[in-house]
Design a protein around this motif. Structure first.
Motif, PDB file in Angstrom:
ATOM      1  N   ALA A  98       0.662  -1.178   0.133  1.00 57.06           N
ATOM      2  CA  ALA A  98       0.098   0.021   0.076  1.00 57.06           C
ATOM      3  C   ALA A  98       0.859   1.191  -0.091  1.00 57.06           C
ATOM      4  O   ALA A  98       0.731   2.144  -0.825  1.00 57.06           O
ATOM      5  CB  ALA A  98      -0.886  -0.013   1.221  1.00 57.06           C
ATOM      6  N   LEU A  99       1.937   1.341   0.767  1.00 57.43           N
ATOM      7  CA  LEU A  99       2.689   2.442   0.970  1.00 57.43           C
ATOM      8  C   LEU A  99       3.620   2.690  -0.172  1.00 57.43           C
ATOM      9  O   LEU A  99       3.427   3.804  -0.840  1.00 57.43           O
ATOM     10  CB  LEU A  99       3.830   2.231   1.980  1.00 57.43           C
ATOM     11  N   GLN A 100       3.988   1.658  -1.051  1.00 62.05           N
ATOM     12  CA  GLN A 100       4.733   1.793  -2.425  1.00 62.05           C
ATOM     13  C   GLN A 100       3.816   2.339  -3.390  1.00 62.05           C
ATOM     14  O   GLN A 100       4.256   2.928  -4.201  1.00 62.05           O
ATOM     15  CB  GLN A 100       5.696   0.494  -2.622  1.00 62.05           C
ATOM     16  N   ALA A 101       2.533   1.656  -3.473  1.00 61.48           N
ATOM     17  CA  ALA A 101       1.496   2.141  -4.401  1.00 61.48           C
ATOM     18  C   ALA A 101       1.136   3.473  -4.435  1.00 61.48           C
ATOM     19  O   ALA A 101       1.331   4.131  -5.422  1.00 61.48           O
ATOM     20  CB  ALA A 101       0.538   1.049  -4.474  1.00 61.48           C
ATOM     21  N   LEU A 102       1.131   3.958  -3.236  1.00 58.29           N
ATOM     22  CA  LEU A 102       0.696   5.203  -3.119  1.00 58.29           C
ATOM     23  C   LEU A 102       1.952   6.170  -3.238  1.00 58.29           C
ATOM     24  O   LEU A 102       1.731   7.643  -3.944  1.00 58.29           O
ATOM     25  CB  LEU A 102       0.401   5.705  -1.665  1.00 58.29           C
ATOM     26  N   GLY A 158       2.564   9.541  -6.341  1.00 59.10           N
ATOM     27  CA  GLY A 158       2.994  10.769  -5.763  1.00 59.10           C
ATOM     28  C   GLY A 158       2.859  11.428  -4.266  1.00 59.10           C
ATOM     29  O   GLY A 158       2.739  12.303  -4.055  1.00 59.10           O
ATOM     30  N   ALA A 159       2.090  10.187  -3.836  1.00 65.40           N
ATOM     31  CA  ALA A 159       1.768  10.593  -2.279  1.00 65.40           C
ATOM     32  C   ALA A 159       3.097  10.708  -1.517  1.00 65.40           C
ATOM     33  O   ALA A 159       3.998  10.237  -1.715  1.00 65.40           O
ATOM     34  CB  ALA A 159       1.059   9.656  -1.772  1.00 65.40           C
ATOM     35  N   GLY A 191      -5.869  -2.850   0.964  1.00 64.30           N
ATOM     36  CA  GLY A 191      -6.783  -1.711   0.823  1.00 64.30           C
ATOM     37  C   GLY A 191      -6.942  -1.142   2.132  1.00 64.30           C
ATOM     38  O   GLY A 191      -7.009   0.248   2.000  1.00 64.30           O
ATOM     39  N   LEU A 192      -7.268  -1.828   3.282  1.00 67.06           N
ATOM     40  CA  LEU A 192      -7.478  -1.146   4.345  1.00 67.06           C
ATOM     41  C   LEU A 192      -6.119  -0.226   4.896  1.00 67.06           C
ATOM     42  O   LEU A 192      -6.275   0.896   5.457  1.00 67.06           O
ATOM     43  CB  LEU A 192      -7.780  -2.027   5.655  1.00 67.06           C
ATOM     44  N   TYR A 193      -5.007  -0.638   4.478  1.00 70.19           N
ATOM     45  CA  TYR A 193      -4.006  -0.146   4.957  1.00 70.19           C
ATOM     46  C   TYR A 193      -4.057   1.260   4.063  1.00 70.19           C
ATOM     47  O   TYR A 193      -3.346   2.409   4.285  1.00 70.19           O
ATOM     48  CB  TYR A 193      -2.779  -0.819   4.702  1.00 70.19           C
ATOM     49  N   ALA A 194      -4.097   0.872   2.797  1.00 74.38           N
ATOM     50  CA  ALA A 194      -3.939   2.183   1.637  1.00 74.38           C
ATOM     51  C   ALA A 194      -4.747   3.351   1.859  1.00 74.38           C
ATOM     52  O   ALA A 194      -4.472   4.329   1.700  1.00 74.38           O
ATOM     53  CB  ALA A 194      -4.290   1.541   0.401  1.00 74.38           C
ATOM     54  N   VAL A 195      -6.364   2.972   2.333  1.00 76.26           N
ATOM     55  CA  VAL A 195      -7.075   3.954   2.677  1.00 76.26           C
ATOM     56  C   VAL A 195      -6.425   4.920   3.827  1.00 76.26           C
ATOM     57  O   VAL A 195      -6.233   6.292   3.912  1.00 76.26           O
ATOM     58  CB  VAL A 195      -8.609   3.497   3.396  1.00 76.26           C
ATOM     59  N   PHE A 221       8.963   2.496   9.215  1.00 81.70           N
ATOM     60  CA  PHE A 221       7.929   3.791   9.197  1.00 81.70           C
ATOM     61  C   PHE A 221       6.536   3.196   9.512  1.00 81.70           C
ATOM     62  O   PHE A 221       6.000   3.730  10.300  1.00 81.70           O
ATOM     63  CB  PHE A 221       8.096   4.314   7.891  1.00 81.70           C
ATOM     64  N   LEU A 222       6.255   1.883   9.081  1.00 83.84           N
ATOM     65  CA  LEU A 222       5.004   1.640   9.261  1.00 83.84           C
ATOM     66  C   LEU A 222       4.640   0.820  10.691  1.00 83.84           C
ATOM     67  O   LEU A 222       3.720   1.122  11.404  1.00 83.84           O
ATOM     68  CB  LEU A 222       4.724   0.425   8.083  1.00 83.84           C
ATOM     69  N   VAL A 223       5.894   0.311  11.379  1.00 83.41           N
ATOM     70  CA  VAL A 223       5.661   0.099  12.706  1.00 83.41           C
ATOM     71  C   VAL A 223       5.354   1.295  13.476  1.00 83.41           C
ATOM     72  O   VAL A 223       4.730   1.507  14.550  1.00 83.41           O
ATOM     73  CB  VAL A 223       6.840  -0.927  13.245  1.00 83.41           C
ATOM     74  N   GLU A 224       6.222   2.336  13.181  1.00 83.01           N
ATOM     75  CA  GLU A 224       6.144   3.546  13.942  1.00 83.01           C
ATOM     76  C   GLU A 224       4.548   4.171  14.004  1.00 83.01           C
ATOM     77  O   GLU A 224       4.088   4.564  14.918  1.00 83.01           O
ATOM     78  CB  GLU A 224       6.949   4.685  13.475  1.00 83.01           C
TER      79      GLU A 224
END
Length: 337
Positions: free
Chosen positions: A145-149, A153-154, A175-179, A292-295
């Motif tokens: 999700a992070l790399q897709a966003l 350009g996020a 998807g839930l993480y991406a939102v 980053f995600l764990v934080e």
């Protein structure tokens, strides 16, 4: 090193493996196998939780051959959380007793077991605020999700543009993480899901939610009429002709489960210099993203939504639930019990 001395590692462990490709949940076998040993730059983990991702049973089906599985029998699953019990030569950042989240090597798997070997380079410390189950959900799903966003350009440092993004199949693991990540990046989020999850996605910050079974949902058109700067495409069966009219002039569809046709379409877009593009995404695992995600979990800026939990003794039920494809969030296998 008192913690190391107090940690006694048995010679064998319980694990779940398959001996051949195909077979689905019925192809999984409970076995007793030797506990793996660490090599240079590796950690031995006593696992507490693992999360099943669709790629795990796709490997079992033979969909990634000849690359995966590397050899049979194979203990599947890569996304885990547990406690360090031994460290190999060259490891400096960890010691026995550290609670961690890790992504195991895809070639060797090992997550459906009581112990597993992880590379130091894809292991991060897990703070007390993050449970083993929450952490185990992260590596593939939240990482994708992070790399897709980011591909759209996020940005997550406050410098990004207020882009419009569509997330398909937004109630699944990615998807839930991406939102949640899209909202943290300040994006306007339109999400698709089944009717039962509409309110859940709104509660996570989606600005607009489409029931994919309705005509509006099938067309992917934003209720507010906005065109999408990017799409995080988390499902299959939606054609480029459906995406093309709802994209902004330079919109991108980031396809996280690309098939051969998608890869061909992407290649065509490249060689014709198309402004609207389909972009296949293959996760590039890295430690910085996982930290980053764990934080974010620690600071309660994001959460892991858990669909269901199963003990290792019922791993085949968890496997079957993932194959059926209707989980809302992550399917977790816990090693105790």
């Amino acid at each position: 090193m008192a913690a190391a001395a107090a940690t006694k590692v048995p010679a064998t462990m319980r694990a779940v493996q398959y001996d051949a490709c195909g077979g689905g949940a019925e192809g999984l076998k409970h076995v007793e196998v030797p506990v793996p040993s660490v090599k240079k730059n590796e950690l031995l983990l006593k696992l507490e939780a693992a999360s099943i991702n669709p790629v795990d049973w796709k490997i079992q089906k033979g969909m990634l051959r000849p690359f995966l599985p590397r050899k049979l029998p194979f203990i599947p699953v890569t996304d885990v959380a547990g406690v360090v019990v031994d460290v190999g030569p060259g490891v400096n950042g960890f010691q026995a007793g550290d609670e961690v989240v890790a992504m195991l090597n895809s070639f060797y798997g090992g997550g459906l077991a009581e112990y597993a070997v992880a590379s130091e380079s894809l292991t991060v410390k897990r703070p007390p605020e993050v449970s083993a189950a929450e952490g185990a959900g992260l590596p593939i799903a939240a990482g994708t999700a992070l790399q897709a966003l980011r591909s759209i350009g996020a940005k997550f440092d406050g410098t990004g543009q207020p882009l419009n993004v569509l997330i398909t199949a937004a109630s699944g693991g990615v998807g839930l993480y991406a939102v949640q990540l899209a909202k943290l990046a300040g994006l306007h989020v339109t999400a698709t899901c089944g009717a039962r999850n509409v309110e859940l996605l709104k509660s996570l910050g989606a600005n607009e939610v489409l029931d994919y079974r309705t005509p509006e949902g099938a067309s992917l058109q934003s209720p507010s009429g906005k065109k999408y700067d990017g799409v995080v495409h988390c499902t299959v069966g939606i054609s480029w002709s459906t995406f093309e009219p709802v994209l902004a002039p330079t919109g991108r569809v980031i396809d996280i489960t690309p098939n051969f046709a998608a890869i061909l379409k992407s290649g065509l877009h490249k060689v014709t210099f198309a402004k609207k593009r389909l972009v296949p995404l293959l996760l590039s695992p890295n430690k910085a993203d996982l930290e980053f995600l764990v934080e974010l979990l620690k600071d309660r800026k994001m959460k892991t939504l858990i669909d269901s939990r199963f003990p290792l003794s019922e791993a085949s039920k968890a496997w079957q639930k993932s194959i059926e494809g209707h989980a809302t969030g992550k399917i977790i296998v816990e090693m105790e019990g």
